[in-house]
Design a protein around this motif. Structure first.
Motif, short mmCIF file in Angstrom:
data_model
loop_
_atom_site.label_atom_id
_atom_site.label_comp_id
_atom_site.label_asym_id
_atom_site.label_seq_id
_atom_site.Cartn_x
_atom_site.Cartn_y
_atom_site.Cartn_z
N LEU A 70 0.84 -1.20 0.00
CA LEU A 70 0.00 0.00 0.00
C LEU A 70 0.88 1.25 0.00
CD1 LEU A 70 -2.71 1.42 0.14
CD2 LEU A 70 -2.64 1.16 2.64
N ARG A 71 1.89 1.27 0.84
CA ARG A 71 2.80 2.42 0.89
C ARG A 71 3.48 2.62 -0.46
NH1 ARG A 71 6.08 1.90 5.64
NH2 ARG A 71 4.48 3.19 6.58
N THR A 123 -12.36 -2.42 2.38
CA THR A 123 -11.34 -1.37 2.45
C THR A 123 -10.33 -1.54 1.32
OG1 THR A 123 -11.59 -1.13 4.84
CG2 THR A 123 -9.50 -0.40 3.90
N MET A 124 -9.93 -2.77 1.05
CA MET A 124 -8.98 -3.03 -0.03
C MET A 124 -9.56 -2.59 -1.38
SD MET A 124 -6.18 -4.25 1.18
CE MET A 124 -5.41 -5.02 -0.23
N HIS A 178 -6.06 3.29 -8.50
CA HIS A 178 -6.14 2.80 -9.89
C HIS A 178 -5.28 1.56 -10.10
CE1 HIS A 178 -8.33 6.45 -10.79
NE2 HIS A 178 -7.34 7.14 -10.26
N VAL A 179 -5.39 0.61 -9.14
CA VAL A 179 -4.69 -0.66 -9.24
C VAL A 179 -5.67 -1.78 -8.93
CG1 VAL A 179 -2.46 0.32 -8.60
CG2 VAL A 179 -3.92 -0.65 -6.83
N GLU A 180 -5.26 -2.99 -9.18
CA GLU A 180 -6.06 -4.16 -8.81
C GLU A 180 -5.78 -4.50 -7.34
OE1 GLU A 180 -8.22 -5.72 -10.85
OE2 GLU A 180 -7.74 -4.27 -12.42
N ILE A 181 -6.73 -5.12 -6.68
CA ILE A 181 -6.53 -5.54 -5.29
C ILE A 181 -5.28 -6.43 -5.20
CG2 ILE A 181 -7.44 -6.91 -3.39
CD1 ILE A 181 -10.22 -5.91 -4.13
N ALA A 182 -5.09 -7.29 -6.18
CA ALA A 182 -3.93 -8.21 -6.17
C ALA A 182 -2.61 -7.45 -6.13
CB ALA A 182 -3.98 -9.12 -7.39
#
Length: 64
Positions: free
Chosen positions: A9-10, A48-49, A57-61
């Motif tokens: 996440l960071r 939350t994810m 603008h990314v996938e959860i993966a």
């Protein structure tokens, strides 16, 4: 397989050039929540994810 959500996440946040407050605003969350996730004090729920991934603008993966 180990999920390293706080570091991923960071990394994603920093790649966008955002502060924790900016990410919180974009995801409709509170800054302390972002901080708690990034420091490993809190494990984010799937909901939350989804919100974080959408804001970044990314996938959860990509955050796992």
């Amino acid at each position: 397989m180990t999920c390293d959500v706080h570091n991923q996440l960071r990394r994603a946040r920093e790649q966008n050039g955002w502060s924790q407050r900016q990410l919180a605003r974009a995801a409709g969350m509170h800054h302390p929540t972002i901080n708690s996730i990034e420091t490993g004090k809190r494990v984010p729920t799937l909901h939350t994810m989804r919100r974080l991934a959408r804001a970044l603008h990314v996938e959860i993966a990509d955050l796992l």
